[in-house]
Write a protein that holds these residues in place. Structure first.
Motif, PDB file in Angstrom:
ATOM      1  N   UNK A 255       0.825  -1.197   0.000  1.00  0.00           N
ATOM      2  CA  UNK A 255       0.000   0.000   0.000  1.00  0.00           C
ATOM      3  C   UNK A 255       0.866   1.256   0.000  1.00  0.00           C
ATOM      4  N   UNK A 256       0.346   2.292  -0.627  1.00  0.00           N
ATOM      5  CA  UNK A 256       1.090   3.533  -0.776  1.00  0.00           C
ATOM      6  C   UNK A 256       0.873   4.443   0.428  1.00  0.00           C
ATOM      7  N   UNK A 257       1.927   5.109   0.873  1.00  0.00           N
ATOM      8  CA  UNK A 257       1.797   6.130   1.903  1.00  0.00           C
ATOM      9  C   UNK A 257       1.117   7.349   1.299  1.00  0.00           C
ATOM     10  N   UNK A 258       0.318   8.035   2.110  1.00  0.00           N
ATOM     11  CA  UNK A 258      -0.479   9.169   1.635  1.00  0.00           C
ATOM     12  C   UNK A 258      -0.101  10.418   2.417  1.00  0.00           C
ATOM     13  N   UNK A 259       0.028  11.534   1.717  1.00  0.00           N
ATOM     14  CA  UNK A 259       0.395  12.785   2.368  1.00  0.00           C
ATOM     15  C   UNK A 259      -0.565  13.890   1.948  1.00  0.00           C
ATOM     16  N   UNK A 260      -0.594  14.961   2.745  1.00  0.00           N
ATOM     17  CA  UNK A 260      -1.414  16.137   2.473  1.00  0.00           C
ATOM     18  C   UNK A 260      -0.518  17.221   1.896  1.00  0.00           C
ATOM     19  N   UNK A 261      -0.888  17.726   0.717  1.00  0.00           N
ATOM     20  CA  UNK A 261      -0.057  18.751   0.078  1.00  0.00           C
ATOM     21  C   UNK A 261      -0.786  20.074  -0.156  1.00  0.00           C
ATOM     22  N   UNK A 262      -2.106  20.110   0.081  1.00  0.00           N
ATOM     23  CA  UNK A 262      -2.843  21.360  -0.119  1.00  0.00           C
ATOM     24  C   UNK A 262      -4.044  21.435   0.792  1.00  0.00           C
ATOM     25  N   UNK A 263      -4.393  22.629   1.228  1.00  0.00           N
ATOM     26  CA  UNK A 263      -5.555  22.831   2.093  1.00  0.00           C
ATOM     27  C   UNK A 263      -6.336  24.053   1.621  1.00  0.00           C
ATOM     28  N   UNK A 264      -7.646  23.991   1.809  1.00  0.00           N
ATOM     29  CA  UNK A 264      -8.505  25.110   1.458  1.00  0.00           C
ATOM     30  C   UNK A 264      -9.751  25.114   2.314  1.00  0.00           C
ATOM     31  N   UNK A 265     -10.310  26.274   2.570  1.00  0.00           N
ATOM     32  CA  UNK A 265     -11.503  26.365   3.412  1.00  0.00           C
ATOM     33  C   UNK A 265     -12.230  27.675   3.175  1.00  0.00           C
ATOM     34  N   UNK A 266     -13.527  27.632   3.404  1.00  0.00           N
ATOM     35  CA  UNK A 266     -14.329  28.848   3.554  1.00  0.00           C
ATOM     36  C   UNK A 266     -15.312  28.562   4.671  1.00  0.00           C
ATOM     37  N   UNK A 267     -15.263  29.351   5.718  1.00  0.00           N
ATOM     38  CA  UNK A 267     -15.942  29.030   6.964  1.00  0.00           C
ATOM     39  C   UNK A 267     -16.543  30.283   7.610  1.00  0.00           C
ATOM     40  N   UNK A 268     -17.246  30.114   8.721  1.00  0.00           N
ATOM     41  CA  UNK A 268     -17.734  31.282   9.454  1.00  0.00           C
ATOM     42  C   UNK A 268     -16.631  32.152  10.045  1.00  0.00           C
ATOM     43  N   UNK A 269     -15.399  31.662  10.031  1.00  0.00           N
ATOM     44  CA  UNK A 269     -14.288  32.433  10.592  1.00  0.00           C
ATOM     45  C   UNK A 269     -13.445  33.126   9.534  1.00  0.00           C
ATOM     46  N   UNK A 270     -13.594  32.723   8.275  1.00  0.00           N
ATOM     47  CA  UNK A 270     -12.785  33.347   7.236  1.00  0.00           C
ATOM     48  C   UNK A 270     -13.043  32.742   5.879  1.00  0.00           C
TER      49      UNK A 270
ATOM     50  N   UNK B 110      -4.467  25.202  -5.636  1.00  0.00           N
ATOM     51  CA  UNK B 110      -3.363  26.146  -5.815  1.00  0.00           C
ATOM     52  C   UNK B 110      -2.331  26.000  -4.705  1.00  0.00           C
ATOM     53  N   UNK B 111      -2.807  25.766  -3.483  1.00  0.00           N
ATOM     54  CA  UNK B 111      -1.908  25.615  -2.341  1.00  0.00           C
ATOM     55  C   UNK B 111      -1.003  24.397  -2.513  1.00  0.00           C
ATOM     56  N   UNK B 112      -1.512  23.374  -3.201  1.00  0.00           N
ATOM     57  CA  UNK B 112      -0.706  22.175  -3.452  1.00  0.00           C
ATOM     58  C   UNK B 112       0.341  22.397  -4.533  1.00  0.00           C
ATOM     59  N   UNK B 113       0.291  23.551  -5.194  1.00  0.00           N
ATOM     60  CA  UNK B 113       1.298  23.879  -6.192  1.00  0.00           C
ATOM     61  C   UNK B 113       0.909  23.592  -7.617  1.00  0.00           C
TER      62      UNK B 113
END
Length: 420
Positions: free
Chosen positions: A5-20, A88-91
């Motif tokens: 099995x392949x290892x998995x990583x996080x390379x980008x994050x995005x959000x729109x929420x009540x805080x921003x 975009x954050x992931x490049x």
């Protein structure tokens, strides 16, 4: 973990929420202990028992052109805003294929919603009744479909490896990310954009949840209404928005030189089989999800230094979660800094797991646990190290964070992320 099995990583994050309107402003709001809950100013809310909610801080139409927005339910608008940021954050500089660092055939989309296009459905029914057949939008069906957010995100990035929409009430966003992890681990995809979204601040859902006695009616103190683990908690506060992350196989991320926020260790899933809305009070179903997480990964209890709790501010649910943690991890729970970020964002239902995964990943990246606000009188049964009022530094070294989500129907999903 199986060697194949392949290892998995996080390379980008995005959000729109009540805080921003993005992940950075949302994180700043969490660390500041700022509530996004306010009194509803809509005319329809004036006579309702529940008159508070947590709307997004930035309307999606500020970034999505109006012609496109008119063809999207609000839940899909949120998903698209968060997905664009994460991509975009992931490049990535363009959709798959145009950006040659990712193949469309190896790219997936898994974006969930617990309720789907409920505002479209209800609004268009009003149009039908009040204005007649010809005035109903021809875009109604693709707007109200629960898979609309995932499908539109998939179209945005040119995903062909699979576009999926798990629906498990308030665990939907977390299950979506778990499914995405498994897509990569099994070799189905190299990259998956995944998360959760919800847009249900509308008279019918508000009244329906209120009549179930599930929501706080503390209309005179909106910012203090969501109070997980407090003795006076009396229900959740409805929120809206989306959280989306980009997951990749470690090999793919390293090959293209991507920044890696964290490792996505895996998921644990179970069902209570107890009641359609009430949690199993002893936490046995939640405990099984935690046990499945540990059994299916190389995660060690000593590594878990942070927990983003489901903690909706309901009398039974908050304590059942802590009982489960104690049952599985015993005294190790004492070193797990626990945050209940719904005290600030409200409860985003199917979108909760998305933004709370973003919060968990950023907690590891910044080595800081956000506070839980509004705890004035801690429940004596709240047997955990709850981070209260101000953020707390997390230790150095290899540490992990859990994101817990549980939904009506008895759905339990737990995710684990780890520093790299």
């Amino acid at each position: 973990m199986n060697a194949t099995q392949h290892s998995v990583v996080v390379t980008g994050i995005g959000a729109t929420t009540p805080l921003g309107g993005d992940s950075a402003s949302t994180w700043d709001g969490l660390i500041a202990g700022r509530s996004g809950v306010a009194r509803l100013e809509d005319e329809w809310a004036a006579e309702l028992p529940v008159q508070i909610a947590a709307r997004v801080a930035v309307e999606p139409t500020e970034t999505i052109p109006r012609p496109q927005a008119r063809k999207l339910d609000r839940s899909a608008q949120f998903a698209l805003v968060a997905a664009r940021e994460a991509w975009a954050d992931a490049g990535f500089t363009a959709k798959a294929g145009e950006d040659t660092s990712v193949s469309p055939d190896r790219l997936g989309s898994v974006v969930a919603s617990g309720i789907g296009g409920v505002t479209t459905l209800l609004d268009q029914y009003d149009v039908l009744k009040e204005k007649g057949v010809r005035r109903v939008s021809p875009h109604t069906v693709p707007m109200l479909m629960p898979n609309s957010p995932s499908a539109n995100v998939g179209l945005e990035v040119n995903a062909r490896a699979g576009v999926h929409t798990p629906v498990s009430a308030c665990a939907s966003g977390t299950e979506a990310i778990g499914y995405a992890i498994e897509m990569i681990r099994s070799g189905r995809a190299d990259v998956v954009i995944a998360g959760g979204t919800e847009a249900a601040i509308h008279p019918l859902p508000v009244v329906a949840f209120g009549n179930m006695m599930a929501m706080s009616k503390n209309n005179d103190d909106p910012q203090g209404a969501s109070r997980p683990f407090d003795t006076d908690r009396n229900g959740f506060v409805l929120g809206e928005g989306a959280g989306v992350i980009v997951l990749e196989s470690a090999e793919h991320a390293k090959k293209r030189g991507a920044r890696i926020y964290a490792e996505a260790v895996g998921q644990g899933v179970s069902a209570d089989s107890h009641h359609i809305t009430q949690p199993e009070p002893s936490g046995n179903g939640i405990a099984l999800a935690l046990e499945n997480l540990v059994a299916g990964t190389d995660l060690e209890a000593a590594q878990i230094q942070h927990i983003n709790a489901h903690a909706t501010s309901t009398p039974q649910g908050d304590i059942a979660e802590l009982k489960a943690l104690r049952k599985v991890f015993g005294d190790d729970v004492d070193h797990m800094a626990l945050s209940a970020t719904k005290s600030m964002t409200g409860h985003l239902l199917g979108g909760a797991g998305g933004i709370e995964s973003v919060a968990s990943i950023l907690a590891l990246w910044n080595r800081t646990a956000p506070p839980t606000i509004n705890i004035e009188n801690l429940d004596p049964e709240a047997d955990a190290d709850i981070v209260r009022d101000k953020p707390r530094a997390l230790p150095e070294g290899t540490i992990a964070a859990l994101n817990n989500s549980f939904g009506f129907g008895g759905h339990n999903v737990v995710l684990a992320f780890r520093t790299v």
